[in-house]
Design a protein around this motif. Structure first.
Motif, PDB file in Angstrom:
ATOM      1  N   HIS A 106       0.828  -1.212   0.000  1.00 49.76           N
ATOM      2  CA  HIS A 106       0.000   0.000   0.000  1.00 49.76           C
ATOM      3  C   HIS A 106       0.859   1.258   0.000  1.00 49.76           C
ATOM      4  O   HIS A 106       0.585   2.219  -0.711  1.00 49.76           O
ATOM      5  N   LYS A 107       1.916   1.234   0.799  1.00 48.39           N
ATOM      6  CA  LYS A 107       2.808   2.394   0.838  1.00 48.39           C
ATOM      7  C   LYS A 107       3.399   2.671  -0.540  1.00 48.39           C
ATOM      8  O   LYS A 107       3.476   3.810  -0.985  1.00 48.39           O
ATOM      9  N   ARG A 108       3.832   1.586  -1.212  1.00 47.70           N
ATOM     10  CA  ARG A 108       4.432   1.750  -2.549  1.00 47.70           C
ATOM     11  C   ARG A 108       3.432   2.361  -3.522  1.00 47.70           C
ATOM     12  O   ARG A 108       3.782   3.196  -4.351  1.00 47.70           O
ATOM     13  N   ILE A 109       2.193   1.908  -3.423  1.00 46.49           N
ATOM     14  CA  ILE A 109       1.178   2.408  -4.362  1.00 46.49           C
ATOM     15  C   ILE A 109       0.970   3.905  -4.137  1.00 46.49           C
ATOM     16  O   ILE A 109       0.903   4.684  -5.081  1.00 46.49           O
ATOM     17  N   ILE A 110       0.910   4.294  -2.866  1.00 45.95           N
ATOM     18  CA  ILE A 110       0.753   5.731  -2.560  1.00 45.95           C
ATOM     19  C   ILE A 110       1.973   6.514  -3.067  1.00 45.95           C
ATOM     20  O   ILE A 110       1.840   7.595  -3.641  1.00 45.95           O
ATOM     21  N   GLU A 111       3.152   5.945  -2.870  1.00 48.81           N
ATOM     22  CA  GLU A 111       4.363   6.615  -3.367  1.00 48.81           C
ATOM     23  C   GLU A 111       4.310   6.824  -4.868  1.00 48.81           C
ATOM     24  O   GLU A 111       4.713   7.872  -5.375  1.00 48.81           O
ATOM     25  N   MET A 112       3.827   5.804  -5.573  1.00 44.64           N
ATOM     26  CA  MET A 112       3.722   5.921  -7.028  1.00 44.64           C
ATOM     27  C   MET A 112       2.759   7.057  -7.386  1.00 44.64           C
ATOM     28  O   MET A 112       2.982   7.807  -8.317  1.00 44.64           O
ATOM     29  N   ARG A 113       1.674   7.144  -6.647  1.00 40.44           N
ATOM     30  CA  ARG A 113       0.719   8.221  -6.911  1.00 40.44           C
ATOM     31  C   ARG A 113       1.384   9.568  -6.697  1.00 40.44           C
ATOM     32  O   ARG A 113       1.288  10.472  -7.518  1.00 40.44           O
ATOM     33  N   ASP A 114       2.080   9.682  -5.564  1.00 42.13           N
ATOM     34  CA  ASP A 114       2.705  10.963  -5.248  1.00 42.13           C
ATOM     35  C   ASP A 114       3.811  11.303  -6.236  1.00 42.13           C
ATOM     36  O   ASP A 114       4.185  12.462  -6.384  1.00 42.13           O
TER      37      ASP A 114
END
Lengths: 378, 511
Positions: B445-453
């Protein structure tokens, strides 16, 4: 959820299991010999003696093995793509036409090595061409390659009868075969190779094709495990969905794989035609295409396994001939039964002893270090 | 001790080197709902398979109703009054409910007598437990929730007193799940004992009386549900504190990177699976698609990523049309910046028989970096795999290991590393955490948010409503192939649940 982790050590997987299967096959074969009222011990010793005991026998063993290496490689390349090419028989047969045409054309013009280079290409091309239509139908129309390659075996058989009887038979000859090739169409024998080990091959037709087969085995290994094409073939074979996802063009890979497979089967024709008979005869393939299936199964579709498996079947062919010669009560058909048993146990029933072995090694490990806990990923 | 329905004493089971169950002691009281919770691979399924007779324990005893039973196979389990409702239904699709219930308990070679008896018995069960199903309905025509009810009836028909349910809500909409829970409570109130296996903490809290937590093959704790909390259970499962809610800032979406217009997809049989769907995904936002599995999400993803051909409609990737209706080409789309984490990790995202490093290039294998002419450049392939193994903390960090030998979470990380590391413009993610343990979920989940950011446009499909709600910036709900509503992540579960069940609002119905 996660499936139990049932993996065996490599040496068990690749050495012990095939060996156990083989031993059981021979034990059952021994029973059959016993039932016919003959001595299995005598048969076994004749088998080994006939295949390895003297130079000529060894020469024949390796001569047969050469055929099986080619057809075994052909089947295994297709296996890697998830295709079951049963058409090795027909592809080798048609490959023989390619070899013969080249030899008939060039044997009086060129020395053997020039003819040979052209013949290698022709055998592969003719064999590949015979696999092209089944490959194309599988790739574009979804017609199962098992069905089409079997049918193409029959078509090849009829085609070759027609060619030999109507087209390339010398005028005035009664036999459905080509003329004998001149020296420019004959491969040198490898008597010197066995002479190094002190064997005299006598009249055995062990010839240069054997080395070509070994080179082919190396190139198959290179292709499957070291090239991009091989990667794509393996992906297709292991998971067509993953291949689609990866953007691998399935139709293209299927056709290319069938061409390579057919080409390898076609090259088998070099051995009997250019290396032994020096002419094209009816039914020269003599089942080698089908034996290739057993060889590929037994050799786990890996060249390193295929070569010993091919030699094993070479032993069965040569040693079997010896048995039926020395023990007339055991007919040629009995030898076929023994070969069938080997195929049955090594191929069809290859996993029969696996559960027992898995359990055995699990207890071994459990007893060895009961406190050890393996949690993959930790 | 005579009020125990099931007691496991010192159950131990190993598969080769894997110690799946370690000295399990479990006591399930009669007339209760007992939850078993744990991560994937914690040993829940193994324990239940032992109880149901699929496997034999290496050591230990099983007591049913206070007396020792040796459960050699499922028939013994059934005879002891244990029934199981599998995660994947064991029903014959083209048989009727009655035929399925009778299957394996026909009693006679001539079916007539058995049918009459079964019909009467089914009637009684339906009355007693309010389990309404039409006995003559064909299974494949029933919705999933009803199929599950048939599974329960099957167990009750075999006079099960103890029911084991393995991840029963995985395929249900929230209203269907609620209904199932009502049935389970009623069964309990009539004296049945229920064992519920799940990885969803909220279900445990909602319905169980007691809960046992499994971790790495052991039962690490048993609690009365009323005295515990979601946080405590999560910590017990993972062995450390976990963040259940992803921390994320506000999205700052910019340009539209993925534009889908009027996309329609039919499956092989000609059934419309995606029905005139339009959606936009902007750089820097996560658009989540909620819905019960099988409502066209898979087909939508496959059409966008070129794996499946669409019948009509257009897809624009970064402003350029991709031939969604023409010859689809996943390889070309990848080169143009479309990365895809597929839903089906085992068959599509990975080749399980390959080494890790071979999977790390799947789909990118014609990148010149990995090639020397027609040959693979094994050195580069393995080095780059090694880098991503370290960066994504894939364990064990062995790029030559067969992929099948990695745990689900680590397999998923292999796919994520491959798709995220190549700086895509649009990232399509299907079921990012299916079969993934809680610890890895947090990481993913953290990685996905990072990709978004980092400005990627992300389209996310998941059947886990919690996941959709905590990750998405906008939520689209799919039902029967159509997008039936758009909501913000603040929408309540009830609201989304109704949409997922196909209850449309007037305004959307009017469109």
């Amino acid at each position: 959820m996660s499936s139990p982790y049932e993996k065996l050590p490599g040496w068990v997987e690749y050495v012990l299991i095939p060996l156990i299967n083989l031993v059981v096959a021979f034990l059952v074969a021994g029973l059959v010999v016993l039932i016919v009222g003959q001595s299995p011990i005598k048969a076994a010793s004749l088998l080994v003696q006939g295949a390895f005991g003297y130079g000529e026998g060894l020469g024949f063993t390796l001569y047969y093995a050469t055929n099986f290496i080619f057809t075994g490689l052909a089947v295994s390349v297709a296996f890697h793509c998830g295709l079951f090419n049963i058409g090795g028989e027909g592809q080798a047969y048609v490959g023989g036409l390619g070899v013969a045409l080249v030899c008939l054309w060039l044997d009086g013009i060129f020395p053997w090595y020039m003819t040979f280079m052209v013949a290698v290409m022709a055998s592969a091309l003719f064999g590949a061409a015979w696999a092209l239509i089944p490959g194309f139908l599988q790739a574009k129309r979804g017609s199962h390659v098992v069905i089409t390659t079997i049918m193409f075996n029959f078509i090849a058989s009829s085609l070759m009868v027609y060619m030999l009887v109507e087209v390339i038979k010398p005028l005035g000859s009664m036999a459905p075969q080509t003329r004998t090739f001149l020296e420019g169409g004959q491969l040198p024998r490898l008597d010197w190779l066995l002479a190094i080990f002190g064997f005299d091959i006598g009249g055995a037709p062990f010839n240069l094709s054997f080395l070509v087969a070994l080179v082919a085995a190396f190139f198959v290994w290179l292709l499957i495990w070291r090239t991009r094409l091989g990667y794509e073939i393996r992906t297709m074979g292991a998971s067509p969905k993953a291949a689609r996802y990866a953007g691998i063009k399935d139709a293209r890979i299927i056709i290319i794989t069938m061409l390579i497979s057919g080409g390898l089967a076609g090259m088998m024709a070099l051995n009997p035609i250019m290396g032994d008979q020096h002419r094209l005869q009816l039914d020269f393939v003599a089942g080698a295409g089908f034996v290739g299936i057993a060889v590929a199964l037994m050799g786990r579709s890996h060249p390193v396994g295929i070569i010993p498996a091919a030699i094993l079947f070479g032993v069965l062919y040569q040693g079997g001939a010896e048995i039926s010669f020395e023990m007339p009560e055991i007919s040629r058909d009995m030898i076929t039964i023994i070969q069938g048993l080997v195929i049955l146990f090594a191929g069809a029933l290859e996993n029969m002893f696996r559960p027992a072995l898995v359990a055995f090694f699990a207890t071994l490990r459990g007893a060895g270090n009961p406190s050890e806990v393996s949690t993959p990923g930790e | 001790m005579d009020d125990l329905a099931i007691e496991l004493k010192g159950i131990d089971k190993s598969f080769g080197a894997v110690h799946a169950n370690k000295n399990i002691n479990l006591a399930v009281r009669k007339g209760t709902i007992h939850g078993i919770i744990g991560e994937n691979g914690a040993g829940k399924s193994t324990m239940m398979s032992i109880l149901y007779g699929f496997y034999q324990a290496d050591r230990g005893d099983i007591m049913v109703n206070g007396s020792k039973v040796i459960i050699r196979d499922p028939n013994v389990a059934i005879a002891s009054g244990i029934g199981m409702v599998h995660q994947h239904f064991m029903l014959v699709d083209n048989f009727t409910v009655l035929e399925n219930v009778m299957l394996g308990a026909e009693e006679n070679a001539i079916l007539n007598r058995g049918i009459t008896k079964a019909r009467a018995e089914l009637k009684r069960l339906e009355r007693e437990y309010a389990l309404d199903v039409n006995a003559d309905a064909v299974i494949e025509e029933l919705p999933v929730g009803l199929q599950q009810r048939v599974e329960i009836l099957k167990a009750l028909y075999r006079s099960a007193e103890i029911l084991i349910l393995d991840e029963p809500t995985g395929v249900l909409t929230p209203p269907e799940a609620d209904h199932l829970f009502r049935i389970l409570r009623q069964l309990r109130d009539q004296g049945k004992t229920i064992i519920l296996i799940t990885h969803k903490l909220r279900e445990i809290m909602a319905i169980t009386d007691e809960v046992s937590v499994m971790r790495r093959g052991e039962i690490v704790a048993t609690r009365e549900t009323a005295t515990t909390s979601v946080e405590e259970l999560a910590e017990l499962m993972v062995g450390r504190r976990v963040l259940l809610q992803v921390e994320k800032g506000d999205a700052s979406p910019t340009d539209v990177k993925l534009a889908v217009t009027n996309l329609t997809v039919r499956d092989g049989r000609g059934v419309v699976m995606v029905d005139n769907v339009s959606l936009d995904v902007r750089a820097g936002e996560i658009v989540g698609i909620a819905g019960v599995a099988g409502n066209g999400q898979s087909e939508l993803l496959e059409a966008i990523t070129g794996i499946r051909r669409a019948e009509s409609g257009t897809v624009l990737l970064d402003g350029e049309a991709i031939g969604a209706t023409g010859e689809a080409d996943p390889a070309l789309l990848r080169k143009r910046g479309l990365a895809h984490v597929p839903e089906d990790r085992h068959h599509m995202g990975l080749v399980l028989s390959f080494e890790e490093n071979e999977n790390a290039i799947l789909g990118y294998h014609d990148d010149p970096e990995y090639l020397n002419g027609p040959m693979l450049n094994l050195e580069n392939i393995r080095n780059s795999a090694q880098e991503s193994v370290e960066k994504y903390d894939i364990r064990p960090p062995d790029v030559r290991l067969k992929t099948a030998n990695f745990s689900g979470g680590n397999q998923q990380k292999i796919v994520l590393a491959r798709e995220m590391e190549r700086d895509p413009i649009v990232l399509i993610i299907g079921q990012p955490t299916r079969g993934v343990d809680v610890g890895a979920i947090e990481f993913i989940h953290k990685r996905i948010i990072e990709m978004r950011d980092a400005g990627k446009a992300i389209l996310l499909v998941s059947v886990e409503l919690d996941e959709i709600r905590s990750l998405s910036d906008r939520i689209l709900v799919m039902f029967a192939g159509r997008v039936v509503g758009e909501r913000t992540p603040e929408a309540t579960e009830g609201e989304l649940g109704l949409l997922m069940a196909g209850v449309e609002e007037d305004q959307e119905a009017a469109q």
